[in-house]
Design an enzyme around this catalytic site. Structure first.
Site, PDB file in Angstrom:
ATOM      1  CB  CYS A 130      61.202  91.377  -7.384  1.00  0.00           C
ATOM      2  SG  CYS A 130      62.048  92.021  -7.455  1.00  0.00           S
ATOM      3  CG  HIS A 159      58.509  95.817  -8.647  1.00  0.00           C
ATOM      4  ND1 HIS A 159      58.880  95.591  -7.664  1.00  0.00           N
ATOM      5  CD2 HIS A 159      60.218  95.654  -9.128  1.00  0.00           C
ATOM      6  CE1 HIS A 159      60.070  95.234  -6.534  1.00  0.00           C
ATOM      7  NE2 HIS A 159      60.712  94.890  -7.869  1.00  0.00           N
ATOM      8  CD  GLU A 180      55.701  96.791  -6.831  1.00  0.00           C
ATOM      9  OE1 GLU A 180      54.579  95.491  -7.484  1.00  0.00           O
ATOM     10  OE2 GLU A 180      56.638  97.196  -6.432  1.00  0.00           O
TER      11      GLU A 180
END
Ligand code: MN
Length: 237
Positions: free
Chosen positions: A105, A209, A211
């Site tokens: 990001c 994202h 994660e």
């Protein structure tokens, strides 16, 4: 030995360091040893670069537009100048050592700015086209829009796909992508969602994202972290 992965962080209005634990978990799950790099350690950047096997530039607030030669747009969000500085310096030092870097990001945007690129301070105010919703209203464990993957790229090798589905929590996006970076993924409205270096072993930036999606076992997200950690093990030190 497991590779040591530096994770960048943020300082909030109460002068407390904040880092979403999902980054730490994703690095551990993929076989890395995370080290959190504090915002204020600007003079220690070279030593960190030597210590690390890989660098993870995390998400966060907006980037100071004067870093790419622009005045602040009305729709620019909060900026963190000290964080911009340490992340740009860290990126440059780790890049010099040819060690793997994953930008997520804001991290992708930092990579692009550090190499001389620029960005939209607010895509909705600065792009004429009808855009997708890039600031999704659900959790980052949900993938909300598609990304077309440029074939022959690192992202294509990792994803093993022409099209992937990602989450989206941004109102900014990179605009001009300078050499040695190339665009390796775009949303269907043209917004750049992934960039990578063609002259380094592993320099990958994603606008989404992974994660967040790795928490729900998303195949591509897990492979992004696995490949990053694997490369850090091979190339680092
Ligand atoms: Mn998006």
């Amino acid at each position: 030995m497991k590779p040591i992965i530096g994770i960048t962080t943020d300082v909030d209005e109460n002068e407390k360091h904040v880092l979403n634990n999902t980054y730490v978990n994703a690095v551990i799950q993929a076989g890395g040893v995370p080290i959190i790099i504090p915002v204020g350690a600007t003079k220690e950047v070279k030593q960190y670069a030597t210590l690390l096997d890989g660098l993870l530039l995390t998400g966060g607030d907006d980037i100071d537009p004067t870093l790419f030669g622009e005045e602040p747009h009305q729709k620019l969000g909060e900026v963190k100048p000290s964080r911009d500085q340490i992340e740009i310096n860290l990126f440059e030092e780790v890049l010099l050592l040819n060690k793997p870097i994953l930008g997520i990001c804001r991290g992708l945007q930092i990579m692009n700015i550090a190499l001389g690129g620029d960005m939209y301070q607010d895509i909705y105010a600065q792009k004429k086209e009808d855009l997708l919703q890039h600031d999704q209203k659900v959790s980052t464990t949900h993938a909300s829009h598609f990304v077309q993957v440029e074939q022959g790229t690192l992202l294509a090798t990792i994803s093993e796909a022409h099209q992937i589905k990602v989450n989206s929590c941004h109102h900014q996006a990179v605009r001009h992508v300078p050499e040695p970076l190339i665009i390796s993924g775009r949303a269907n409205d043209g917004i750049i969602e992934a960039i990578e270096s063609i002259t380094h072993p592993f320099v990958l930036g994603v606008q989404w994202h992974p994660e967040g999606l790795a928490r729900v076992d998303d195949h591509v997200s897990k492979r992004i972290f696995k490949t990053f950690i694997q490369k850090s093990k091979e190339v680092g030190k």
